[in-house]
Design a protein around this motif. Structure first.
Motif, PDB file in Angstrom:
ATOM      1  N   ASP A  47     -41.343 -49.671 -53.725  1.00 51.05           N
ATOM      2  CA  ASP A  47     -40.990 -51.028 -54.163  1.00 51.05           C
ATOM      3  C   ASP A  47     -39.191 -51.219 -54.033  1.00 51.05           C
ATOM      4  OD1 ASP A  47     -43.436 -51.876 -54.887  1.00 51.05           O
ATOM      5  OD2 ASP A  47     -42.930 -51.118 -56.947  1.00 51.05           O
ATOM      6  N   GLN A  48     -38.452 -49.965 -54.150  1.00 52.44           N
ATOM      7  CA  GLN A  48     -37.259 -50.059 -53.939  1.00 52.44           C
ATOM      8  C   GLN A  48     -36.665 -50.417 -52.509  1.00 52.44           C
ATOM      9  OE1 GLN A  48     -38.998 -47.343 -55.006  1.00 52.44           O
ATOM     10  NE2 GLN A  48     -37.861 -46.394 -56.749  1.00 52.44           N
ATOM     11  N   ARG A  49     -35.579 -50.815 -52.368  1.00 55.50           N
ATOM     12  CA  ARG A  49     -34.736 -51.001 -51.161  1.00 55.50           C
ATOM     13  C   ARG A  49     -33.492 -50.137 -50.980  1.00 55.50           C
ATOM     14  NH1 ARG A  49     -37.114 -55.569 -47.993  1.00 55.50           N
ATOM     15  NH2 ARG A  49     -38.972 -55.935 -49.345  1.00 55.50           N
ATOM     16  N   LEU A  50     -33.047 -49.930 -49.690  1.00 53.62           N
ATOM     17  CA  LEU A  50     -31.686 -49.251 -49.623  1.00 53.62           C
ATOM     18  C   LEU A  50     -30.724 -49.969 -49.448  1.00 53.62           C
ATOM     19  CD1 LEU A  50     -33.179 -46.585 -46.996  1.00 53.62           C
ATOM     20  CD2 LEU A  50     -32.758 -46.346 -49.727  1.00 53.62           C
ATOM     21  N   PRO A  51     -29.485 -49.871 -50.050  1.00 57.24           N
ATOM     22  CA  PRO A  51     -28.327 -50.649 -49.925  1.00 57.24           C
ATOM     23  C   PRO A  51     -28.050 -50.955 -48.470  1.00 57.24           C
ATOM     24  CG  PRO A  51     -28.032 -48.690 -51.608  1.00 57.24           C
ATOM     25  CD  PRO A  51     -29.257 -48.673 -50.936  1.00 57.24           C
ATOM     26  N   LEU A  52     -27.988 -50.238 -47.593  1.00 56.60           N
ATOM     27  CA  LEU A  52     -27.864 -50.534 -46.110  1.00 56.60           C
ATOM     28  C   LEU A  52     -28.975 -51.202 -45.370  1.00 56.60           C
ATOM     29  CD1 LEU A  52     -26.042 -47.347 -45.005  1.00 56.60           C
ATOM     30  CD2 LEU A  52     -25.243 -49.362 -45.718  1.00 56.60           C
ATOM     31  N   HIS A  53     -30.104 -51.239 -46.208  1.00 51.11           N
ATOM     32  CA  HIS A  53     -31.376 -51.754 -45.121  1.00 51.11           C
ATOM     33  C   HIS A  53     -31.962 -52.795 -46.484  1.00 51.11           C
ATOM     34  CE1 HIS A  53     -30.825 -49.447 -41.852  1.00 51.11           C
ATOM     35  NE2 HIS A  53     -30.536 -48.455 -42.668  1.00 51.11           N
ATOM     36  N   PRO A  54     -31.329 -53.855 -47.124  1.00 52.50           N
ATOM     37  CA  PRO A  54     -32.161 -54.505 -48.116  1.00 52.50           C
ATOM     38  C   PRO A  54     -33.207 -55.613 -47.689  1.00 52.50           C
ATOM     39  CG  PRO A  54     -29.931 -55.503 -47.345  1.00 52.50           C
ATOM     40  CD  PRO A  54     -30.075 -54.402 -46.700  1.00 52.50           C
ATOM     41  N   ASP A  55     -33.313 -55.750 -46.459  1.00 55.30           N
ATOM     42  CA  ASP A  55     -34.363 -56.743 -46.040  1.00 55.30           C
ATOM     43  C   ASP A  55     -35.612 -55.962 -45.652  1.00 55.30           C
ATOM     44  OD1 ASP A  55     -32.997 -58.770 -46.509  1.00 55.30           O
ATOM     45  OD2 ASP A  55     -31.866 -58.866 -44.614  1.00 55.30           O
ATOM     46  N   ASP A  56     -35.298 -54.480 -45.502  1.00 54.16           N
ATOM     47  CA  ASP A  56     -36.525 -53.672 -44.959  1.00 54.16           C
ATOM     48  C   ASP A  56     -37.338 -52.944 -45.962  1.00 54.16           C
ATOM     49  OD1 ASP A  56     -35.836 -54.486 -42.213  1.00 54.16           O
ATOM     50  OD2 ASP A  56     -34.158 -52.819 -42.147  1.00 54.16           O
ATOM     51  N   ASP A  57     -38.476 -52.793 -45.828  1.00 54.25           N
ATOM     52  CA  ASP A  57     -39.520 -51.968 -46.624  1.00 54.25           C
ATOM     53  C   ASP A  57     -39.236 -50.481 -46.495  1.00 54.25           C
ATOM     54  OD1 ASP A  57     -40.635 -54.373 -47.726  1.00 54.25           O
ATOM     55  OD2 ASP A  57     -42.227 -54.242 -46.166  1.00 54.25           O
ATOM     56  N   LEU A  58     -39.120 -49.778 -47.833  1.00 48.48           N
ATOM     57  CA  LEU A  58     -38.848 -48.521 -47.682  1.00 48.48           C
ATOM     58  C   LEU A  58     -40.117 -47.639 -48.066  1.00 48.48           C
ATOM     59  CD1 LEU A  58     -36.571 -46.012 -48.027  1.00 48.48           C
ATOM     60  CD2 LEU A  58     -36.557 -46.661 -50.537  1.00 48.48           C
ATOM     61  N   ALA A  59     -40.362 -46.677 -47.329  1.00 51.60           N
ATOM     62  CA  ALA A  59     -41.710 -45.967 -47.512  1.00 51.60           C
ATOM     63  C   ALA A  59     -41.211 -44.274 -47.201  1.00 51.60           C
ATOM     64  CB  ALA A  59     -42.472 -46.395 -46.576  1.00 51.60           C
ATOM     65  N   LEU A  60     -42.365 -43.553 -47.836  1.00 50.86           N
ATOM     66  CA  LEU A  60     -42.031 -42.242 -47.725  1.00 50.86           C
ATOM     67  C   LEU A  60     -43.323 -41.757 -46.625  1.00 50.86           C
ATOM     68  CD1 LEU A  60     -41.546 -40.581 -51.107  1.00 50.86           C
ATOM     69  CD2 LEU A  60     -39.772 -40.990 -49.313  1.00 50.86           C
ATOM     70  N   ILE A  61     -43.089 -40.971 -45.790  1.00 49.22           N
ATOM     71  CA  ILE A  61     -44.022 -40.326 -45.155  1.00 49.22           C
ATOM     72  C   ILE A  61     -44.135 -38.870 -45.276  1.00 49.22           C
ATOM     73  CG2 ILE A  61     -44.600 -42.274 -43.569  1.00 49.22           C
ATOM     74  CD1 ILE A  61     -43.006 -40.714 -41.491  1.00 49.22           C
ATOM     75  N   TRP A  62     -45.315 -38.227 -45.413  1.00 49.75           N
ATOM     76  CA  TRP A  62     -45.300 -36.537 -45.323  1.00 49.75           C
ATOM     77  C   TRP A  62     -46.256 -36.201 -44.261  1.00 49.75           C
ATOM     78  CZ3 TRP A  62     -49.240 -33.263 -45.979  1.00 49.75           C
ATOM     79  CH2 TRP A  62     -49.129 -32.052 -46.308  1.00 49.75           C
ATOM     80  N   ASP A  63     -45.973 -35.129 -43.657  1.00 50.94           N
ATOM     81  CA  ASP A  63     -46.857 -34.122 -42.739  1.00 50.94           C
ATOM     82  C   ASP A  63     -46.899 -32.873 -42.943  1.00 50.94           C
ATOM     83  OD1 ASP A  63     -45.477 -33.038 -40.682  1.00 50.94           O
ATOM     84  OD2 ASP A  63     -45.113 -35.202 -39.762  1.00 50.94           O
ATOM     85  N   GLU A  64     -47.630 -31.971 -42.645  1.00 48.69           N
ATOM     86  CA  GLU A  64     -47.610 -30.760 -42.905  1.00 48.69           C
ATOM     87  C   GLU A  64     -46.906 -30.105 -42.094  1.00 48.69           C
ATOM     88  OE1 GLU A  64     -51.131 -28.480 -40.452  1.00 48.69           O
ATOM     89  OE2 GLU A  64     -52.017 -30.504 -41.489  1.00 48.69           O
ATOM     90  N   HIS A  65     -46.264 -30.747 -41.201  1.00 44.84           N
ATOM     91  CA  HIS A  65     -45.003 -30.092 -40.264  1.00 44.84           C
ATOM     92  C   HIS A  65     -43.656 -30.008 -40.645  1.00 44.84           C
ATOM     93  CE1 HIS A  65     -48.588 -29.087 -37.468  1.00 44.84           C
ATOM     94  NE2 HIS A  65     -48.867 -30.322 -37.708  1.00 44.84           N
TER      95      HIS A  65
END
Length: 142
Positions: A47-65
């Motif tokens: 739900d949070q936004r980054l200060p340098l990207h206030p209009d863009d959705d923030l997400a985390l991705i994870w992979d096994e590598h």
């Protein structure tokens, strides 16, 4: 890792790990997704936004590598533009992921724009850690 059996111990472990990370981040499971084939991957919409990207959705991705990566979704249905990686280990404790996100949102963007090199043999370690999460125990990273 070579293939994770659907609803097998590693699959259940990844689901539990994702649940723990999401809970620490205050994210509903409806905002999360994972799969184990052909490679194990996970996604958490934040739900949070980054200060340098206030209009863009923030997400985390994870992979096994490469482990956890924070990125922004530019435009609807766009691919995630990777910004920075958390780094080794590939399956850090949920607390470390929380600190990583807190630092990002506070404007302290770690400068790790390239996928990290994970230690050799990490696939076997990852399988063991996931099984420990599936068994309900706290996985300990050596």
């Amino acid at each position: 890792m070579v293939g994770i059996e659907a609803d097998g111990p590693q699959d259940r472990g990844l689901r539990q790990y994702l649940r723990l990370v999401a809970r620490r981040l205050g994210v509903d499971l409806e905002s999360c997704w994972y799969e184990c084939a052909p490679d194990a991957t996970a996604y958490i919409a934040l739900d949070q936004r980054l200060p340098l990207h206030p209009d863009d959705d923030l997400a985390l991705i994870w992979d096994e590598h490469t482990g956890w990566c924070a990125g922004i979704e530019v435009g609807r249905g766009a691919d995630l533009a990777a910004l920075t990686y958390l780094g080794p280990p590939v399956l850090p404790p949920p607390e470390d992921v929380t600190v990583f996100v807190s630092d990002l949102v506070a404007g302290r963007l770690p400068d790790h724009p390239e996928p990290p090199a994970m230690p050799a043999g990490d696939g076997d370690d990852l399988a063991d850690l996931l099984v420990r999460y599936a068994d309900g125990g706290r996985a300990k990273v050596p």
